[in-house]
Design a protein around this motif. Structure first.
Motif, PDB file in Angstrom:
ATOM      1  N   HIS A   1      15.377  54.570 182.656  1.00  0.00           N
ATOM      2  CA  HIS A   1      15.183  55.831 183.355  1.00  0.00           C
ATOM      3  C   HIS A   1      15.018  56.945 182.330  1.00  0.00           C
ATOM      4  O   HIS A   1      15.459  56.833 181.187  1.00  0.00           O
ATOM      5  CB  HIS A   1      16.364  56.118 184.273  1.00  0.00           C
ATOM      6  N   THR A   2      14.395  58.038 182.735  1.00  0.00           N
ATOM      7  CA  THR A   2      14.165  59.170 181.845  1.00  0.00           C
ATOM      8  C   THR A   2      15.047  60.330 182.268  1.00  0.00           C
ATOM      9  O   THR A   2      15.013  60.755 183.429  1.00  0.00           O
ATOM     10  CB  THR A   2      12.688  59.592 181.867  1.00  0.00           C
ATOM     11  N   LYS A   3      15.833  60.851 181.331  1.00  0.00           N
ATOM     12  CA  LYS A   3      16.711  61.979 181.617  1.00  0.00           C
ATOM     13  C   LYS A   3      15.921  63.289 181.577  1.00  0.00           C
ATOM     14  O   LYS A   3      14.743  63.308 181.226  1.00  0.00           O
ATOM     15  CB  LYS A   3      17.856  62.005 180.594  1.00  0.00           C
ATOM     16  N   ASP A   4      16.584  64.375 181.900  1.00  0.00           N
ATOM     17  CA  ASP A   4      15.922  65.675 181.935  1.00  0.00           C
ATOM     18  C   ASP A   4      15.354  66.074 180.586  1.00  0.00           C
ATOM     19  O   ASP A   4      14.347  66.801 180.513  1.00  0.00           O
ATOM     20  CB  ASP A   4      16.890  66.760 182.427  1.00  0.00           C
ATOM     21  N   ASP A   5      15.992  65.613 179.493  1.00  0.00           N
ATOM     22  CA  ASP A   5      15.487  65.943 178.158  1.00  0.00           C
ATOM     23  C   ASP A   5      14.422  64.954 177.685  1.00  0.00           C
ATOM     24  O   ASP A   5      14.036  64.959 176.525  1.00  0.00           O
ATOM     25  CB  ASP A   5      16.632  66.011 177.147  1.00  0.00           C
ATOM     26  N   ARG A   6      13.964  64.093 178.591  1.00  0.00           N
ATOM     27  CA  ARG A   6      12.898  63.118 178.355  1.00  0.00           C
ATOM     28  C   ARG A   6      13.337  61.938 177.482  1.00  0.00           C
ATOM     29  O   ARG A   6      12.516  61.128 177.070  1.00  0.00           O
ATOM     30  CB  ARG A   6      11.646  63.788 177.744  1.00  0.00           C
ATOM     31  N   SER A   7      14.621  61.826 177.209  1.00  0.00           N
ATOM     32  CA  SER A   7      15.118  60.666 176.475  1.00  0.00           C
ATOM     33  C   SER A   7      15.430  59.539 177.457  1.00  0.00           C
ATOM     34  O   SER A   7      15.775  59.784 178.610  1.00  0.00           O
ATOM     35  CB  SER A   7      16.368  61.030 175.673  1.00  0.00           C
ATOM     36  N   PRO A   8      15.333  58.281 177.007  1.00  0.00           N
ATOM     37  CA  PRO A   8      15.574  57.161 177.913  1.00  0.00           C
ATOM     38  C   PRO A   8      17.053  56.856 178.059  1.00  0.00           C
ATOM     39  O   PRO A   8      17.861  57.135 177.172  1.00  0.00           O
ATOM     40  CB  PRO A   8      14.852  56.002 177.215  1.00  0.00           C
ATOM     41  N   VAL A   9      17.417  56.281 179.185  1.00  0.00           N
ATOM     42  CA  VAL A   9      18.789  55.841 179.424  1.00  0.00           C
ATOM     43  C   VAL A   9      18.739  54.596 180.298  1.00  0.00           C
ATOM     44  O   VAL A   9      17.815  54.413 181.096  1.00  0.00           O
ATOM     45  CB  VAL A   9      19.623  56.959 180.098  1.00  0.00           C
ATOM     46  N   THR A  10      19.718  53.724 180.138  1.00  0.00           N
ATOM     47  CA  THR A  10      19.785  52.477 180.909  1.00  0.00           C
ATOM     48  C   THR A  10      21.178  52.307 181.495  1.00  0.00           C
ATOM     49  O   THR A  10      22.115  53.036 181.166  1.00  0.00           O
ATOM     50  CB  THR A  10      19.478  51.257 180.022  1.00  0.00           C
ATOM     51  N   ILE A  11      21.311  51.282 182.327  1.00  0.00           N
ATOM     52  CA  ILE A  11      22.630  50.947 182.866  1.00  0.00           C
ATOM     53  C   ILE A  11      23.589  50.565 181.755  1.00  0.00           C
ATOM     54  O   ILE A  11      24.802  50.772 181.860  1.00  0.00           O
ATOM     55  CB  ILE A  11      22.506  49.816 183.908  1.00  0.00           C
TER      56      ILE A  11
END
Length: 269
Positions: A36-46
């Motif tokens: 998923h993409t956070k508001d700062d455009r960095s990726p994040v996962t479970i």
């Protein structure tokens, strides 16, 4: 600083937290999990989010008097003198592309000064443990250090140094010229690495790391590790790293390299 009893209790809590985070992260590595993409455009996962949750649970149980600042879930107990600072998965881009150069970062701050830091690579089973006033310890199956002690490389000119940075995108039009001056002054430069690059610097494999746009959870754990191995870590102007700083980080294995590196970078800092 910490009294010996609190220091030992904190170290045990930190080691327990990164162990449980590693057990969460390993099953997701090279598994094709959703990103998923956070508001700062960095990726994040479970994996990022679950690892931070379990780290928080362990640290709260072991040291309830300490606050916690994490990349994914913010700050708890802002008034606490002791504060854990954690990045459950530093290098998410490396993680989601199957490269084992990401890591778990965990630091303990006393009055905003990092006094304990761990870099843990849960797939390679490598760990760097820095405690203020003590040599940095390294454990792992691939060697490095002597008798478990991480030691930086010394005694080379800047022209002989190995430079590392995670990504060119860390630089903008204002900061890129300074980095390019540094890149021209060293023997060789390489890209990629995230926190793992600082671990390699502590082992004497890399001599200089220069990066931008770093948050406290990106650098707090690195300070005791790098300095306990004999290096220096500052901002691009040679000043101590601060949460309200400009986000620049410069690490050198040989303290003698700090001044010439700052001279290259200073016009862009």
């Amino acid at each position: 600083m910490l009294d010996p009893v609190t220091r030992d209790r904190a170290l045990q809590a930190a080691e327990a937290a990164v162990e449980v985070a590693g057990s969460v992260i390993r099953p997701f590595f090279r598994s094709g999990i959703a990103t998923h993409t956070k508001d700062d455009r960095s990726p994040v996962t479970i994996a990022d989010r679950t690892a931070e949750r379990v780290m928080r649970a362990v640290l709260t149980e072991r040291m309830p008097e300490a606050g916690i600042l994490g990349e994914e879930f913010g700050l708890e107990q802002p008034e606490a003198r002791l504060r854990w600072v954690l990045d459950p998965l530093d290098g998410t881009r490396a993680f989601i592309t199957g490269r084992p150069t990401f890591g778990i970062l965990l630091a303990l701050l006393v009055d905003d000064e990092p006094v304990l830091g761990l870099i843990d690579q849960p797939v390679l089973r490598e760990r760097w443990t820095g405690v203020a006033g003590r040599p940095t310890r390294f454990t792992g199956p691939f060697g490095g250090g002597t008798a478990g002690i991480a030691t930086t490389r010394r005694g080379m000119a800047l022209s002989e140094a190995e430079l590392s940075c995670t990504a060119p995108g860390m630089m903008d039009d204002r900061t890129r010229p300074g980095f390019q001056r540094l890149e021209a002054a060293v023997r060789r430069s390489s890209w990629g690495g995230d926190c793992y690059g600082y671990g390699l610097l502590a082992l004497g494999q890399i001599d200089v790391v220069a990066e931008r746009d770093m948050k406290p959870w990106d650098w707090a754990a690195l300070v005791p590790v790098v300095e306990g191995a004999g290096g220096r870590i500052t901002d691009w102007s040679g000043r101590p790293l601060r949460a309200d700083g400009d986000g620049s980080v410069l690490a050198v294995g040989d303290p003698a390299l700090l001044a010439p590196c700052v001279a290259c970078l200073s016009a862009a800092a």
